[in-house]
Enzyme design. Structure first.
Site, PDB file in Angstrom:
ATOM      1  N   SER A 140       0.850  -1.253  -0.123  1.00  0.00           N
ATOM      2  CA  SER A 140       0.025   0.065   0.070  1.00  0.00           C
ATOM      3  C   SER A 140       0.811   1.141   0.132  1.00  0.00           C
ATOM      4  O   SER A 140       1.980   1.108   0.475  1.00  0.00           O
ATOM      5  CB  SER A 140      -0.847  -0.053   1.190  1.00  0.00           C
ATOM      6  OG  SER A 140      -1.720   1.186   1.393  1.00  0.00           O
ATOM      7  N   TYR A 153      -1.845  -0.264   9.945  1.00  0.00           N
ATOM      8  CA  TYR A 153      -1.736  -0.361   8.547  1.00  0.00           C
ATOM      9  C   TYR A 153      -0.412  -0.125   7.673  1.00  0.00           C
ATOM     10  O   TYR A 153      -0.074  -1.148   7.003  1.00  0.00           O
ATOM     11  CB  TYR A 153      -3.102  -0.006   7.721  1.00  0.00           C
ATOM     12  CG  TYR A 153      -3.292  -0.534   6.472  1.00  0.00           C
ATOM     13  CD1 TYR A 153      -3.684  -1.770   6.447  1.00  0.00           C
ATOM     14  CD2 TYR A 153      -3.133   0.371   5.331  1.00  0.00           C
ATOM     15  CE1 TYR A 153      -4.151  -2.163   4.995  1.00  0.00           C
ATOM     16  CE2 TYR A 153      -3.432  -0.281   4.105  1.00  0.00           C
ATOM     17  CZ  TYR A 153      -3.867  -1.485   3.869  1.00  0.00           C
ATOM     18  OH  TYR A 153      -4.184  -1.913   2.518  1.00  0.00           O
TER      19      TYR A 153
END
Length: 241
Positions: A140, A153
């Site tokens: 990501s 995350y």
């Protein structure tokens, strides 16, 4: 026969990757944790286009479930092996760190990071024996630049990025490549709670990406055309830096 395994393959980016890989002729194992309806829909779409797919339910964060499922599959497919692995499974549990609960931290790392380890370690054995493999880790933008409210995350994805680079060096002599794709804002269930109108202003391309665009890049990285690319992290984010 060489199979492709896509974790978190029932929806969003994972679904698009399953369809892309099946269209290239690979039989696809669609992994999912609980949403069988979505997985069946993905399987149906693949088969309608003439592809081959199997449902492959297990929780990537459950080491015993991972080992049991993959061992059973190996026993039932003595002439086949998983030569393409896409580690896509992941969840968001966003919160500012001061308010973040233990479960929000551990749930995200268990799936994105520990899941990557459990599945890859188990699949790697046959790749090494066959002297061929393609591993693509879906990471990501958050793992590259960090995003406020996503300390968990960002930490998980950044760890997988580092693991990608290390593992690529370990197994390159066996003709196995390991690369990562770092999507920015892609239109999926995972981003539906975000303010797309405001966020588009921060993206030079002026729009969110499509799952199919990530899938196309994945298809290239697992192809023979990408055999000299390994240890790379490729961003697909509309120009965000």
């Amino acid at each position: 026969m060489t199979y492709a395994l896509v974790t978190g393959g029932s929806r969003g980016i994972g679904k698009a990757i399953c369809i892309e890989l099946a269209s290239s002729g690979l039989p696809v194992l669609i992994n999912y944790a609980s949403n069988e309806v979505a997985a069946l829909e993905t399987k149906k779409l693949i088969e309608e286009k003439g592809g081959k797919a199997e449902l492959f339910p297990f929780d990537v964060a459950d080491r015993e479930a991972v080992d049991k499922t993959l061992e059973q599959w190996d026993e039932n497919h003595p002439d086949d092996y998983i030569g393409v692995l896409v580690n896509n499974a992941g969840i968001r549990r966003d919160a500012l760190m001061i308010f973040m609960q233990d479960e929000q931290w551990h749930d995200v790392l268990d799936i994105s990071l520990n899941g990557f380890f459990y599945v890859t370690r188990r699949v790697l054995k046959n790749m090494l024996t066959q002297r061929y493999g393609r591993i693509v880790n879906i990471v990501s933008l958050s793992g590259l630049k960090g995003m406020p409210g996503q300390t968990n995350y960002s930490a998980a994805k950044a760890a997988v990025i580092a693991a990608t680079k290390a593992l690529a060096q370990e197994i390159a002599p066996r003709k196995i490549t390991v690369n990562a794709i770092a999507p920015g804002f892609i239109t999926t269930d995972m981003t539906k709670d975000l303010n797309e109108k405001e966020l588009k202003k921060t993206i030079p391309a002026g729009r969110f990406g499509r799952p199919e665009e990530v899938a196309s890049l994945t298809g290239f990285l697992v192809s023979d055309k990408a055999s000299y690319i390994t240890g790379e992290v490729i961003s697909i984010n509309g120009g965000i830096f």
